[in-house]
Structures are given as structure tokens and as C-alpha cells.
Design a protein around this motif. Structure first.
Motif, PDB file in Angstrom:
ATOM      1  N   GLY A   1       1.143  -1.141   0.118  1.00 35.16           N
ATOM      2  CA  GLY A   1      -0.171   0.194   0.113  1.00 35.16           C
ATOM      3  C   GLY A   1       0.937   1.413   0.481  1.00 35.16           C
ATOM      4  O   GLY A   1       1.928   0.507  -0.080  1.00 35.16           O
ATOM      5  N   LYS A   2       0.264   2.064   0.213  1.00 36.21           N
ATOM      6  CA  LYS A   2       0.691   3.652  -0.225  1.00 36.21           C
ATOM      7  C   LYS A   2       0.964   4.418   1.831  1.00 36.21           C
ATOM      8  O   LYS A   2      -0.759   4.494   1.897  1.00 36.21           O
ATOM      9  CB  LYS A   2       0.174   4.582  -0.972  1.00 36.21           C
ATOM     10  CG  LYS A   2      -0.421   4.559  -1.297  1.00 36.21           C
ATOM     11  CD  LYS A   2      -0.828   5.602  -2.599  1.00 36.21           C
ATOM     12  CE  LYS A   2      -2.056   6.033  -2.572  1.00 36.21           C
ATOM     13  NZ  LYS A   2      -3.239   6.171  -3.899  1.00 36.21           N
ATOM     14  N   VAL A   3       1.754   5.380   1.838  1.00 38.61           N
ATOM     15  CA  VAL A   3       1.275   6.051   2.892  1.00 38.61           C
ATOM     16  C   VAL A   3       1.387   7.786   2.448  1.00 38.61           C
ATOM     17  O   VAL A   3       2.468   7.747   1.617  1.00 38.61           O
ATOM     18  CB  VAL A   3       2.342   6.447   4.068  1.00 38.61           C
ATOM     19  CG1 VAL A   3       2.571   7.125   4.843  1.00 38.61           C
ATOM     20  CG2 VAL A   3       2.476   4.415   4.768  1.00 38.61           C
ATOM     21  N   ALA A   4       0.818   8.786   2.582  1.00 37.10           N
ATOM     22  CA  ALA A   4       1.156   9.898   1.880  1.00 37.10           C
ATOM     23  C   ALA A   4       0.497  10.955   3.623  1.00 37.10           C
ATOM     24  O   ALA A   4      -0.816  10.578   4.402  1.00 37.10           O
ATOM     25  CB  ALA A   4      -1.015  10.610   1.156  1.00 37.10           C
ATOM     26  N   TYR A   5       1.740  12.042   3.333  1.00 39.61           N
ATOM     27  CA  TYR A   5       1.541  13.413   4.710  1.00 39.61           C
ATOM     28  C   TYR A   5       2.169  14.201   4.178  1.00 39.61           C
ATOM     29  O   TYR A   5       3.083  14.481   2.962  1.00 39.61           O
ATOM     30  CB  TYR A   5       2.195  12.559   5.826  1.00 39.61           C
ATOM     31  CG  TYR A   5       3.892  11.776   5.869  1.00 39.61           C
ATOM     32  CD1 TYR A   5       4.722  12.465   5.577  1.00 39.61           C
ATOM     33  CD2 TYR A   5       4.034  10.322   5.624  1.00 39.61           C
ATOM     34  CE1 TYR A   5       5.987  12.041   5.624  1.00 39.61           C
ATOM     35  CE2 TYR A   5       4.946   9.685   4.799  1.00 39.61           C
ATOM     36  CZ  TYR A   5       6.090  10.518   4.895  1.00 39.61           C
ATOM     37  OH  TYR A   5       7.364   9.992   5.526  1.00 39.61           O
ATOM     38  N   PRO A   6       1.759  15.670   4.500  1.00 39.65           N
ATOM     39  CA  PRO A   6       2.177  16.385   4.046  1.00 39.65           C
ATOM     40  C   PRO A   6       4.095  17.288   4.915  1.00 39.65           C
ATOM     41  O   PRO A   6       4.325  16.350   6.443  1.00 39.65           O
ATOM     42  CB  PRO A   6       1.247  17.691   4.885  1.00 39.65           C
ATOM     43  CG  PRO A   6       0.756  16.447   6.215  1.00 39.65           C
ATOM     44  CD  PRO A   6       0.825  15.583   6.144  1.00 39.65           C
ATOM     45  N   VAL A   7       4.352  17.787   4.227  1.00 38.37           N
ATOM     46  CA  VAL A   7       5.957  17.745   4.185  1.00 38.37           C
ATOM     47  C   VAL A   7       6.108  19.607   3.612  1.00 38.37           C
ATOM     48  O   VAL A   7       6.472  19.293   2.575  1.00 38.37           O
ATOM     49  CB  VAL A   7       7.008  17.035   3.570  1.00 38.37           C
ATOM     50  CG1 VAL A   7       8.254  17.652   4.274  1.00 38.37           C
ATOM     51  CG2 VAL A   7       6.663  15.341   4.246  1.00 38.37           C
ATOM     52  N   GLN A   8       6.416  20.098   4.282  1.00 40.28           N
ATOM     53  CA  GLN A   8       6.947  21.714   3.943  1.00 40.28           C
ATOM     54  C   GLN A   8       6.125  21.693   3.115  1.00 40.28           C
ATOM     55  O   GLN A   8       6.268  22.283   1.615  1.00 40.28           O
ATOM     56  CB  GLN A   8       8.344  21.512   3.575  1.00 40.28           C
ATOM     57  CG  GLN A   8       8.287  20.769   5.220  1.00 40.28           C
ATOM     58  CD  GLN A   8      10.484  21.632   5.041  1.00 40.28           C
ATOM     59  OE1 GLN A   8      11.104  21.384   3.643  1.00 40.28           O
ATOM     60  NE2 GLN A   8      11.239  21.610   6.027  1.00 40.28           N
ATOM     61  N   GLY A   9       4.613  22.042   2.846  1.00 39.44           N
ATOM     62  CA  GLY A   9       4.056  22.343   1.667  1.00 39.44           C
ATOM     63  C   GLY A   9       3.974  21.311   0.673  1.00 39.44           C
ATOM     64  O   GLY A   9       2.905  22.131  -0.428  1.00 39.44           O
ATOM     65  N   ARG A  10       3.971  20.012   0.685  1.00 43.33           N
ATOM     66  CA  ARG A  10       3.680  19.466  -0.342  1.00 43.33           C
ATOM     67  C   ARG A  10       3.197  17.961   0.241  1.00 43.33           C
ATOM     68  O   ARG A  10       3.290  18.516   1.551  1.00 43.33           O
ATOM     69  CB  ARG A  10       5.331  19.039  -0.785  1.00 43.33           C
ATOM     70  CG  ARG A  10       6.257  20.040  -1.476  1.00 43.33           C
ATOM     71  CD  ARG A  10       7.329  19.568  -2.288  1.00 43.33           C
ATOM     72  NE  ARG A  10       6.731  18.326  -3.087  1.00 43.33           N
ATOM     73  CZ  ARG A  10       7.222  18.654  -4.902  1.00 43.33           C
ATOM     74  NH1 ARG A  10       6.813  20.513  -5.256  1.00 43.33           N
ATOM     75  NH2 ARG A  10       7.276  17.961  -5.233  1.00 43.33           N
ATOM     76  N   THR A  11       3.367  17.139  -0.607  1.00 48.24           N
ATOM     77  CA  THR A  11       2.798  16.339  -0.254  1.00 48.24           C
ATOM     78  C   THR A  11       3.510  14.803  -0.060  1.00 48.24           C
ATOM     79  O   THR A  11       4.079  14.629  -1.756  1.00 48.24           O
ATOM     80  CB  THR A  11       1.183  15.523  -0.213  1.00 48.24           C
ATOM     81  OG1 THR A  11       0.291  16.527  -0.952  1.00 48.24           O
ATOM     82  CG2 THR A  11       0.355  14.204  -0.668  1.00 48.24           C
ATOM     83  N   LYS A  12       4.565  14.280   0.662  1.00 47.17           N
ATOM     84  CA  LYS A  12       5.380  12.893   0.334  1.00 47.17           C
ATOM     85  C   LYS A  12       3.963  11.750   0.509  1.00 47.17           C
ATOM     86  O   LYS A  12       3.865  11.032   1.222  1.00 47.17           O
ATOM     87  CB  LYS A  12       6.028  12.596   1.309  1.00 47.17           C
ATOM     88  CG  LYS A  12       6.922  11.658   1.416  1.00 47.17           C
ATOM     89  CD  LYS A  12       8.247  11.870   2.440  1.00 47.17           C
ATOM     90  CE  LYS A  12       9.431  10.671   2.145  1.00 47.17           C
ATOM     91  NZ  LYS A  12      10.761  11.118   3.201  1.00 47.17           N
ATOM     92  N   VAL A  13       4.120  10.966  -0.433  1.00 49.18           N
ATOM     93  CA  VAL A  13       3.642   9.296  -0.738  1.00 49.18           C
ATOM     94  C   VAL A  13       5.111   8.623  -1.025  1.00 49.18           C
ATOM     95  O   VAL A  13       5.504   8.402  -1.372  1.00 49.18           O
ATOM     96  CB  VAL A  13       2.581   9.654  -1.946  1.00 49.18           C
ATOM     97  CG1 VAL A  13       2.280   7.874  -2.068  1.00 49.18           C
ATOM     98  CG2 VAL A  13       2.011  11.045  -2.107  1.00 49.18           C
TER      99      VAL A  13
END
Length: 332
Positions: free
Chosen positions: A103-115
Motif C-alpha cells: 500500500g501507500k502512506v501519504a503525509y504533508p511535508v513543508q507544503g508538499r505531499t510525500k507519498v
């Protein structure tokens, strides 16, 4: 599902994750397009030992003073499976083969979304040497890993891996649709001789490195030239001969589908991780014939883009998982 995390000291990029998982997984042709301003990464739960009692590798990152799963950002020119294999080798020194996409994890990082996409991956060898990113690797049980991991979302990924590793398949088929070929209406000769075009040759070259991450044990192809040309780069890369299977061509499937399906079932029964390069209607027919309930959902509508891969997991001939990789082309 939402995930709540314990933040390690200095780690500012692990809030608000979601983890998406299931027996059917897919990576589209443009995974970065799912979110605005996306940073893509890939990693794995690396395991060794017996599937009923494995140990898994967790890493300590001195910069964050945390325990986590190995992962890293996509480099230019890479697909996500290639990133996962490379990052694990760089961080841990381990050689691995990818298994089920978790699967995948998604979270915000400094104005971006890290997936971050995660696989289960089997350890094949290699030794850890401390480096700038990782100063310690521990092989631990699932229970020990759950206690040591700093972030709750990693524990969720770990839990999905535990279930998939326990059901590790006896066969994993890499079912590939041939890469992009010259248009039929522009080709006036025998259609079986219609070759790959420039885009298709690039797809085939990149398919080789993507497929290699799964540790293929054999390469089979339908007779059309575009199928054999798609199979050639992975054959050359791994030193595996391309074996012709005329029963896997669309012409054969349309006339004698039961014979084609028996050949496919024989490949499954042979075990290992075979690559099977075929055509669109045959791939559709095979997927419909094995008829897994978890592929009946709307989002799993038997896609088979040119250059795509279905990673099909079988346990004693029964399909237990399916991952669809829409493209081998770089994800950014």
C-alpha cells in the motif's frame, strides 16, 4: 485509514499519514498526479527466514534518532519498484526481491505531499555497513519491531506485511502486456512481425529493471515480434532465455482459450517468478478466468495498458493477491 504518530525528535514530516492497503493494489501511470506537489518515495518491509516465523529489518537513523522501515525518495529516471530496491540496498546493503505491494502512506511535508509506496521484500543476501543515513540495522520479530518502531504508521505497514508474508506465494507471475508498437493501420505486412516503436523500445528497456526487482526465474513470450522485443531486455539483463509460447498469443486464445488457460496454469504450477509477455485480449481472458473476487471492484476493471505488469501471487495454484503496475516509465 487515519494514522496517528509519535514524532521523533527533529522529524517534522510524519504528520497526517493515511495508509491504503488490500489484496489488490495498483500504481497508476502518474502516481504523482494524485496529489498536488507530490514527492514520491518507496520502501519495503524486508524479511528473512521461514514465512511462518520470519524476522524483519528495521533501521535507526541518527539524524532523526528514530527506528523506521527502510525507504527513500525517487531518483530521476526511476519507477517505484526500482526506487524501493535501490534505496534498501543503499541504506542497508541488502539484496532483496520485491513481493506483494502493501500500500501507500501519504503525509504533508513543508507544503508538499510525500507519498511512500511499500512492498514486502525478501532478503537475498548482503551485509549492513553503517552510513550517513543509517547507523544500525536490527533483525527482529514482528512483535519486537512493533515495540521499537517510532511511528505508528510504520507499525500499520508492518502489520499488513505480517499477513502477506505469512501467505507468501508458491508462484508469483509477472504478466506483462507488450510495449508500445507501430500502429496497426500503418503496418502492411504480417501483423505478428509488427515491431515496437521508439516509445515501446524505451518501455521495454525500463521494464527490464522494473521486473528485475521481483527476481524473475524464467521469461516466456507469445510469438508476435512486439512480445519478443518486450521480453528481450529483461532476458539479456538476467541471462534468462526467452521461451516461446504460441498458446499465449491473442490468435491462439481466441480460437482455443482452454488450451491457452491450461498453458498459463502449467506456468503457475511450475513455481518461481516467471515473466509472461503477452497481448491484451489474452491477459484480459486470463484475469477473467481466474476470477478472483477481490478483482471485481470497479477500480480493478482488468486494465492492461501497453507496457503494464500484473504481479499475480498464487498459493498452490490459488490467486491470493494482485498488483497492477501501469507503466515502467519514470514516475517524475
Amino acid at each position: 485509514m487515519a494514522a496517528h504518530n509519535k514524532l521523533g525528535e527533529g522529524d517534522k514530516d510524519t504528520a497526517g499519514e493515511t495508509f491504503v492497503t488490500g489484496r489488490y493494489q495498483a500504481i497508476g501511470a502518474d502516481p504523482a498526479g494524485e496529489y498536488p506537489r507530490t514527492t514520491l518515495a518507496a520502501g519495503a518491509v524486508v524479511w528473512r527466514g521461514e514465512r511462518d516465523n520470519p524476522t524483519v529489518a528495521i533501521i535507526h537513523r541518527p539524524h532523526y534518532d528514530d527506528w523506521s522501515l527502510p525507504k527513500g525518495k525517487v531518483d530521476p529516471g526511476e519507477s517505484l519498484p526500482v526506487t524501493a530496491q535501490r534505496e534498501i540496498q543503499e541504506e542497508t546493503g541488502f539484496d532483496i526481491t520485491l513481493g506483494k505491494l502493501l500500500g501507500k502512506v501519504a503525509y504533508p511535508v513543508q507544503g508538499r505531499t510525500k507519498v511512500v509506496y511499500y512492498w514486502a521484500a525478501r532478503w537475498e543476501g548482503g551485509e549492513f555497513v553503517p552510513n550517513e543515513e543509517v547507523d544500525e540495522v536490527r533483525w527482529v520479530t514482528f512483535a519486537e519491531a512493533a515495540r521499537l518502531l517510532t511511528y505508528a504508521v510504520d507499525a500499520q505497514v508492518l502489520d499488513k506485511a505480517r499477513k502477506r508474508i505469512k501467505r507468501a506465494p508458491t508462484t508469483r507471475v509477472l504478466l506483462v502486456r507488450h510495449a508500445h508498437a507501430h500502429q496497426r493501420h500503418n503496418w502492411h505486412g504480417d501483423d505478428d512481425l509488427r515491431p515496437l516503436d521508439k516509445k515501446g523500445r524505451r518501455q521495454a528497456k525500463l521494464l527490464a529493471t522494473q521486473l528485475a526487482a521481483f527476481g524473475p526465474t524464467a521469461v516466456y513470450a507469445a510469438p508476435p515480434q512486439r512480445c519478443r522485443q518486450t521480453a528481450a531486455p529483461v532476458s539479456d539483463l538476467l541471462g534468462l532465455p526467452v521461451q516461446d509460447f504460441p498458446e499465449l498469443a491473442d490468435s491462439a486464445f481466441s480460437s482455443t482459450p482452454q488450451t491457452s488457460l491450461q498453458v498459463f496454469n502449467d506456468i503457475v504450477a511450475g513455481g518461481g517468478t516467471p515473466v509472461v509477455v503477452s497481448q491484451g485480449e489474452t491477459i484480459r481472458g486470463v484475469l477473467e478466468a481466474i476470477n478472483p473476487g477481490f478483482l471485481q471492484r470497479e477500480e480493478a476493471d482488468f486494465k492492461a495498458k501497453k507496457g503494464s505488469v500484473w504481479v499475480l501471487s498464487f498459493q498452490d495454484g490459488v490467486l491470493t493477491g494482485a498488483d497492477y503496475l501501469a507503466s515502467p516509465l519514470p514516475v517524475r
